[in-house]
Design a protein around this motif. Structure first.
Motif, PDB file in Angstrom:
ATOM      1  N   ARG A 154     -11.719   9.650   1.212  1.00 30.52           N
ATOM      2  CA  ARG A 154     -11.297   8.602   0.275  1.00 30.52           C
ATOM      3  C   ARG A 154      -9.779   8.517   0.197  1.00 30.52           C
ATOM      4  O   ARG A 154      -9.205   7.418   0.179  1.00 30.52           O
ATOM      5  CB  ARG A 154     -11.884   8.863  -1.110  1.00 30.52           C
ATOM      6  CG  ARG A 154     -13.393   8.676  -1.175  1.00 30.52           C
ATOM      7  CD  ARG A 154     -13.952   9.084  -2.529  1.00 30.52           C
ATOM      8  NE  ARG A 154     -15.391   8.877  -2.602  1.00 30.52           N
ATOM      9  CZ  ARG A 154     -16.146   9.218  -3.636  1.00 30.52           C
ATOM     10  NH1 ARG A 154     -15.581   9.795  -4.694  1.00 30.52           N
ATOM     11  NH2 ARG A 154     -17.444   8.992  -3.614  1.00 30.52           N
ATOM     12  N   LEU A 155      -9.123   9.676   0.163  1.00 29.89           N
ATOM     13  CA  LEU A 155      -7.651   9.688   0.145  1.00 29.89           C
ATOM     14  C   LEU A 155      -7.089   9.094   1.429  1.00 29.89           C
ATOM     15  O   LEU A 155      -6.086   8.370   1.407  1.00 29.89           O
ATOM     16  CB  LEU A 155      -7.145  11.108  -0.065  1.00 29.89           C
ATOM     17  CG  LEU A 155      -7.316  11.690  -1.466  1.00 29.89           C
ATOM     18  CD1 LEU A 155      -7.001  13.179  -1.467  1.00 29.89           C
ATOM     19  CD2 LEU A 155      -6.431  10.958  -2.471  1.00 29.89           C
ATOM     20  N   SER A 156      -7.741   9.389   2.545  1.00 28.14           N
ATOM     21  CA  SER A 156      -7.290   8.846   3.825  1.00 28.14           C
ATOM     22  C   SER A 156      -7.416   7.327   3.849  1.00 28.14           C
ATOM     23  O   SER A 156      -6.513   6.623   4.322  1.00 28.14           O
ATOM     24  CB  SER A 156      -8.112   9.463   4.964  1.00 28.14           C
ATOM     25  OG  SER A 156      -7.731   8.932   6.212  1.00 28.14           O
ATOM     26  N   VAL A 157      -8.531   6.813   3.326  1.00 27.65           N
ATOM     27  CA  VAL A 157      -8.724   5.360   3.245  1.00 27.65           C
ATOM     28  C   VAL A 157      -7.647   4.735   2.359  1.00 27.65           C
ATOM     29  O   VAL A 157      -7.025   3.725   2.721  1.00 27.65           O
ATOM     30  CB  VAL A 157     -10.125   5.032   2.696  1.00 27.65           C
ATOM     31  CG1 VAL A 157     -10.221   3.561   2.277  1.00 27.65           C
ATOM     32  CG2 VAL A 157     -11.187   5.353   3.736  1.00 27.65           C
ATOM     33  N   ALA A 158      -7.419   5.335   1.183  1.00 27.14           N
ATOM     34  CA  ALA A 158      -6.428   4.799   0.254  1.00 27.14           C
ATOM     35  C   ALA A 158      -5.032   4.811   0.878  1.00 27.14           C
ATOM     36  O   ALA A 158      -4.255   3.857   0.704  1.00 27.14           O
ATOM     37  CB  ALA A 158      -6.439   5.609  -1.046  1.00 27.14           C
ATOM     38  N   TRP A 159      -4.703   5.860   1.618  1.00 25.07           N
ATOM     39  CA  TRP A 159      -3.375   5.954   2.235  1.00 25.07           C
ATOM     40  C   TRP A 159      -3.211   4.876   3.314  1.00 25.07           C
ATOM     41  O   TRP A 159      -2.135   4.281   3.450  1.00 25.07           O
ATOM     42  CB  TRP A 159      -3.160   7.342   2.825  1.00 25.07           C
ATOM     43  CG  TRP A 159      -1.751   7.563   3.277  1.00 25.07           C
ATOM     44  CD1 TRP A 159      -1.279   7.535   4.550  1.00 25.07           C
ATOM     45  CD2 TRP A 159      -0.623   7.821   2.439  1.00 25.07           C
ATOM     46  NE1 TRP A 159       0.075   7.767   4.568  1.00 25.07           N
ATOM     47  CE2 TRP A 159       0.503   7.951   3.291  1.00 25.07           C
ATOM     48  CE3 TRP A 159      -0.458   7.971   1.062  1.00 25.07           C
ATOM     49  CZ2 TRP A 159       1.783   8.214   2.794  1.00 25.07           C
ATOM     50  CZ3 TRP A 159       0.806   8.223   0.569  1.00 25.07           C
ATOM     51  CH2 TRP A 159       1.918   8.348   1.433  1.00 25.07           C
ATOM     52  N   THR A 160      -4.284   4.619   4.068  1.00 22.08           N
ATOM     53  CA  THR A 160      -4.231   3.557   5.075  1.00 22.08           C
ATOM     54  C   THR A 160      -4.033   2.200   4.418  1.00 22.08           C
ATOM     55  O   THR A 160      -3.216   1.384   4.864  1.00 22.08           O
ATOM     56  CB  THR A 160      -5.521   3.554   5.906  1.00 22.08           C
ATOM     57  OG1 THR A 160      -5.662   4.818   6.575  1.00 22.08           O
ATOM     58  CG2 THR A 160      -5.491   2.448   6.953  1.00 22.08           C
ATOM     59  N   VAL A 165      -0.748  -2.671   2.409  1.00 24.53           N
ATOM     60  CA  VAL A 165      -0.079  -3.370   1.307  1.00 24.53           C
ATOM     61  C   VAL A 165       1.429  -3.371   1.514  1.00 24.53           C
ATOM     62  O   VAL A 165       2.114  -4.373   1.256  1.00 24.53           O
ATOM     63  CB  VAL A 165      -0.453  -2.726  -0.047  1.00 24.53           C
ATOM     64  CG1 VAL A 165       0.408  -3.283  -1.178  1.00 24.53           C
ATOM     65  CG2 VAL A 165      -1.934  -2.965  -0.360  1.00 24.53           C
ATOM     66  N   ALA A 166       1.965  -2.268   2.016  1.00 30.18           N
ATOM     67  CA  ALA A 166       3.409  -2.196   2.283  1.00 30.18           C
ATOM     68  C   ALA A 166       3.815  -3.241   3.323  1.00 30.18           C
ATOM     69  O   ALA A 166       4.880  -3.877   3.198  1.00 30.18           O
ATOM     70  CB  ALA A 166       3.787  -0.792   2.760  1.00 30.18           C
ATOM     71  N   PRO A 288      -3.454   3.060  -7.968  1.00 33.33           N
ATOM     72  CA  PRO A 288      -2.003   3.296  -7.957  1.00 33.33           C
ATOM     73  C   PRO A 288      -1.486   3.806  -6.611  1.00 33.33           C
ATOM     74  O   PRO A 288      -0.358   3.480  -6.214  1.00 33.33           O
ATOM     75  CB  PRO A 288      -1.804   4.341  -9.058  1.00 33.33           C
ATOM     76  CG  PRO A 288      -3.000   4.197  -9.945  1.00 33.33           C
ATOM     77  CD  PRO A 288      -4.121   3.836  -9.029  1.00 33.33           C
ATOM     78  N   LEU A 289      -2.283   4.603  -5.915  1.00 37.38           N
ATOM     79  CA  LEU A 289      -1.870   5.076  -4.598  1.00 37.38           C
ATOM     80  C   LEU A 289      -1.777   3.923  -3.614  1.00 37.38           C
ATOM     81  O   LEU A 289      -0.852   3.865  -2.790  1.00 37.38           O
ATOM     82  CB  LEU A 289      -2.863   6.125  -4.089  1.00 37.38           C
ATOM     83  CG  LEU A 289      -2.637   6.664  -2.664  1.00 37.38           C
ATOM     84  CD1 LEU A 289      -1.262   7.307  -2.542  1.00 37.38           C
ATOM     85  CD2 LEU A 289      -3.736   7.648  -2.292  1.00 37.38           C
ATOM     86  N   ILE A 290      -2.696   2.989  -3.708  1.00 37.64           N
ATOM     87  CA  ILE A 290      -2.732   1.854  -2.783  1.00 37.64           C
ATOM     88  C   ILE A 290      -1.665   0.820  -3.113  1.00 37.64           C
ATOM     89  O   ILE A 290      -0.959   0.335  -2.215  1.00 37.64           O
ATOM     90  CB  ILE A 290      -4.123   1.194  -2.807  1.00 37.64           C
ATOM     91  CG1 ILE A 290      -5.187   2.172  -2.323  1.00 37.64           C
ATOM     92  CG2 ILE A 290      -4.146  -0.082  -1.964  1.00 37.64           C
ATOM     93  CD1 ILE A 290      -6.614   1.706  -2.558  1.00 37.64           C
TER      94      ILE A 290
END
Length: 314
Positions: A154-160, A165-166, A288-290
């Protein structure tokens, strides 16, 4: 607002090339449109018509196949995407303006970012109905896969998604709204949409009017902070949620459903993600991470919720 009018005849591709290695191509065959392209950093300054190469998709076959699928299943008025075989899916859109916006969004994103999205292969028009013929992504919806993912996955998906978004936020414009300049739709507008806005200040005035409506009806604090234009206008998906993320069999994350996308304040992505309903708390923790932290603006949006729904006509 300065604009350039382009008339697209049948059997043409709309191509936008800003000097990058990949031209921005939107298939518009068998389609007559008039597109108003604003010159304020809209990523469509160098539009030209080039010959079409999508000769393998018969528009009549697309229309007939979708109608056949509709007849041979239980009716679902909310279903608008159909898998027709031959490696394509078809999205049926009843609003020509929304169809144009999504087609241009897909073409622009594919050209000026590295975000994985379905390839737009053809646009078919049948009366007031538009069919977007797109590449079929072999995989699963993140909505179905999310409950079974580990915390690390899940963290990996959010980081991608954060990286996607960036990339979107590097695309900026001085006037808010959709790429072709039509009416704005999405979670932060009323059911009938808003605009089109001719300037950033026009959109801020619209939001502050909604705040005043909520205050008059005792639905918002009388001293609630007003909206302002300090945040840059960046390209925003505006419907970023698990059902609009495809996890391909090779592990690639694809973003789909770009109908609401456009140039909006930087905090839009965060607040629209939080306004999605029926989302697992584990996904909300990742917002918030995304999309970054914009809690103050989330409170501002909460203050106008009544005016966007019950008081939409005021």
């Amino acid at each position: 607002m300065l604009a350039e009018r382009l008339s697209l005849s049948p059997c043409a591709i709309l191509s936008f090339d800003r000097g990058g290695p990949t031209p921005l191509v939107c298939v518009c065959r068998f389609l007559r449109l008039e597109i108003y392209l604003c010159h304020c950093q809209c990523y469509a300054d160098d539009a030209k018509l080039v010959p079409s190469s999508a000769t393998d998709i018969d528009p009549h076959h697309i229309i007939d196949t979708v109608k056949h699928l509709e007849r041979h299943r239980d009716w679902d008025e909310f279903r608008t995407v159909y898998r027709t075989g031959d490696g394509v899916v078809v999205k049926k859109i009843y609003d020509p303006e929304a169809a144009l916006s999504e087609a241009l969004n897909l073409a622009m994103i594919r050209s000026v970012t590295s975000i994985p999205i379905p390839e737009l292969r053809r646009v078919v028009v049948d009366g007031s109905t538009t069919y977007l013929v797109m590449e079929c992504i072999e995989g699963d919806s993140l909505k179905d896969r999310w409950p079974h993912l580990s915390l690390w996955s899940r963290l990996s998906v959010a980081w991608t998604l954060r990286g996607y978004v960036a990339q979107l936020r590097r695309l900026r414009r001085s006037v808010p709204g959709t790429l072709p300049g039509g009416r704005c739709n999405g979670p932060l507008f009323t059911e009938d949409g808003a605009g089109p806005f001719h300037s950033y200040s026009d959109m801020i005035a619209w939001f502050n009017h909604k705040l005043e409506v909520s205050q008059r009806m005792n639905q918002a604090p009388i001293h609630a902070p007003r909206f302002d234009s300090r945040s840059p206008l960046v390209f925003t998906h505006q419907d970023l949620c698990p059902r609009n993320v495809m996890l391909a069999h090779d592990g690639t994350l694809y973003l789909i459903d770009w109908e609401y996308a456009g140039f909006y304040p930087e905090w839009f992505e965060y607040t629209t993600m939080l306004r999605q309903t029926d989302l697992p708390i584990s996904w909300r923790w990742m917002v918030p991470l995304i999309a970054g932290w914009f809690t103050n603006m989330a409170r501002c949006v909460s203050n106008i919720s009544w005016a966007l729904s019950t008081g939409a006509m005021m």
